[in-house]
Design a protein around this motif. Structure first.
Motif, short mmCIF file in Angstrom:
data_model
loop_
_atom_site.label_atom_id
_atom_site.label_comp_id
_atom_site.label_asym_id
_atom_site.label_seq_id
_atom_site.Cartn_x
_atom_site.Cartn_y
_atom_site.Cartn_z
N SER A 110 10.20 3.42 6.30
CA SER A 110 9.02 3.08 6.03
C SER A 110 8.48 1.92 5.56
O SER A 110 9.18 1.43 4.69
CB SER A 110 8.21 4.27 5.15
OG SER A 110 8.50 5.76 5.94
N VAL A 111 7.61 1.40 6.06
CA VAL A 111 7.17 0.02 5.45
C VAL A 111 5.50 -0.07 5.50
O VAL A 111 5.05 0.88 6.41
CB VAL A 111 7.57 -1.38 6.48
CG1 VAL A 111 9.10 -1.50 6.22
CG2 VAL A 111 7.29 -0.97 8.04
N ASP A 112 4.90 -1.05 4.60
CA ASP A 112 3.69 -0.98 4.75
C ASP A 112 2.91 -1.93 5.89
O ASP A 112 3.64 -2.91 6.29
CB ASP A 112 2.99 -1.82 3.47
CG ASP A 112 3.30 -1.11 2.14
OD1 ASP A 112 3.18 0.43 2.32
OD2 ASP A 112 3.77 -1.41 1.15
N ASN A 115 -2.75 -1.11 8.38
CA ASN A 115 -3.65 0.09 8.14
C ASN A 115 -3.05 1.20 7.28
O ASN A 115 -3.40 2.25 7.39
CB ASN A 115 -4.39 0.39 9.62
CG ASN A 115 -5.01 -0.80 10.00
OD1 ASN A 115 -5.80 -1.52 9.38
ND2 ASN A 115 -4.80 -1.03 11.35
N GLY A 116 -1.94 0.99 6.55
CA GLY A 116 -1.29 1.94 5.88
C GLY A 116 0.08 2.02 6.11
O GLY A 116 0.68 1.01 6.80
N GLU A 117 0.93 3.03 5.72
CA GLU A 117 2.30 3.05 5.86
C GLU A 117 2.62 3.39 7.59
O GLU A 117 1.77 4.07 8.08
CB GLU A 117 2.86 4.26 5.12
CG GLU A 117 4.24 4.32 4.92
CD GLU A 117 4.81 5.33 4.03
OE1 GLU A 117 4.80 6.40 4.32
OE2 GLU A 117 5.21 4.78 2.78
N ASP A 139 2.04 5.66 13.03
CA ASP A 139 1.41 5.51 11.93
C ASP A 139 1.08 6.76 11.06
O ASP A 139 1.91 7.78 11.42
CB ASP A 139 -0.08 5.09 12.43
CG ASP A 139 -0.85 6.20 13.27
OD1 ASP A 139 -0.54 7.22 13.04
OD2 ASP A 139 -1.88 5.68 13.85
N ARG A 140 0.23 6.52 10.07
CA ARG A 140 0.20 7.66 9.12
C ARG A 140 -0.41 9.03 9.70
O ARG A 140 -0.39 10.09 9.04
CB ARG A 140 -0.75 7.29 7.83
CG ARG A 140 -1.88 6.92 8.04
CD ARG A 140 -2.68 6.40 7.04
NE ARG A 140 -4.01 6.13 7.52
CZ ARG A 140 -4.94 4.95 6.97
NH1 ARG A 140 -4.45 4.73 5.72
NH2 ARG A 140 -5.92 4.86 7.25
N ARG A 158 14.74 -2.24 6.16
CA ARG A 158 13.49 -2.47 5.73
C ARG A 158 12.87 -3.89 6.17
O ARG A 158 11.91 -3.95 6.78
CB ARG A 158 13.19 -2.16 4.14
CG ARG A 158 13.31 -0.76 3.89
CD ARG A 158 12.55 -0.57 2.35
NE ARG A 158 12.94 0.58 1.85
CZ ARG A 158 12.52 1.73 2.48
NH1 ARG A 158 11.51 1.83 3.47
NH2 ARG A 158 12.89 2.79 1.88
N ARG A 162 10.21 -4.61 8.76
CA ARG A 162 8.96 -5.29 8.32
C ARG A 162 8.76 -6.62 9.30
O ARG A 162 7.57 -6.68 9.46
CB ARG A 162 9.37 -5.82 7.01
CG ARG A 162 8.50 -6.78 6.38
CD ARG A 162 7.40 -6.23 5.29
NE ARG A 162 5.98 -6.33 6.20
CZ ARG A 162 5.09 -5.38 6.54
NH1 ARG A 162 5.20 -4.15 5.88
NH2 ARG A 162 4.19 -5.52 7.07
#
Length: 173
Positions: A110-112, A115-117, A139-140, A158, A162
């Motif tokens: 999971s990465v930022d 628009n969110g995680e 997306d979330r 990660r 990213r």
């Protein structure tokens, strides 16, 4: 090989197994409920071993030592309790093997994102002729935002996830 005397309550009936007509209950060979237990001579010493085969498989799911009989020369005969224990153990070995294979072929980080995680998933498809992997971004809300085909050697971390997100989901090099 002689057949072991088994109480009728020990033999599964037609309701207990899908194919009870192919069941075998011998001293050194039991076949029932999709499994075969075969007591074999241990080639490395004077003892005995038992091999558990799942129906349709040529390689045993489990091989382990087997107890000597009272005469200290021949193996102890298989029985219903031993067979059920062996089936349970062999099934657990297969389940763990499948979990390990799944972990090797399916990775998630999971990465930022903007628009969110975002969950970045790598699914490796181990084909003999054309192995590949699919890199996907979720997306979330559980929606797939991007998916690209990558080499099966792609290393998901990660940092690589990213970089993929920051590069607007362009195929990684």
């Amino acid at each position: 090989m002689t057949t072991t005397s088994i109480a009728s309550t020990d033999i599964p009936n037609a309701d207990d197994t899908a194919d009870s007509r192919n069941a075998i209950y011998e001293d050194r060979l039991w076949r029932d409920d999709g499994w075969t237990a075969k007591v074999i001579k241990n080639e490395e010493d004077d003892g005995w071993a038992v091999a558990m085969f799942k129906d349709g498989e040529s390689e045993p799911a489990l091989v382990g030592p087997w107890t000597m009989g009272r005469d200290k020369k021949n193996p102890k005969p298989l029985d219903v309790n031993a067979f059920h224990t062996l089936v349970k153990t062999a099934a657990e070995v297969l389940r763990r093997h499948e979990q390990q294979l799944r972990a090797q072929l399916h990775k998630r980080v999971s990465v930022d994102g903007p628009n969110g995680e975002i969950d970045v998933i790598l699914d490796i498809v181990p084909d003999d002729y054309d192995p590949y992997a699919m890199l996907s971004a979720i997306d979330r809300f559980g929606e797939t935002i991007a998916s690209v085909k990558v080499p099966p050697s792609f290393k998901l971390s990660r940092n690589s996830a990213r970089a993929w997100v920051d590069n607007d989901f362009q195929r990684p090099q």
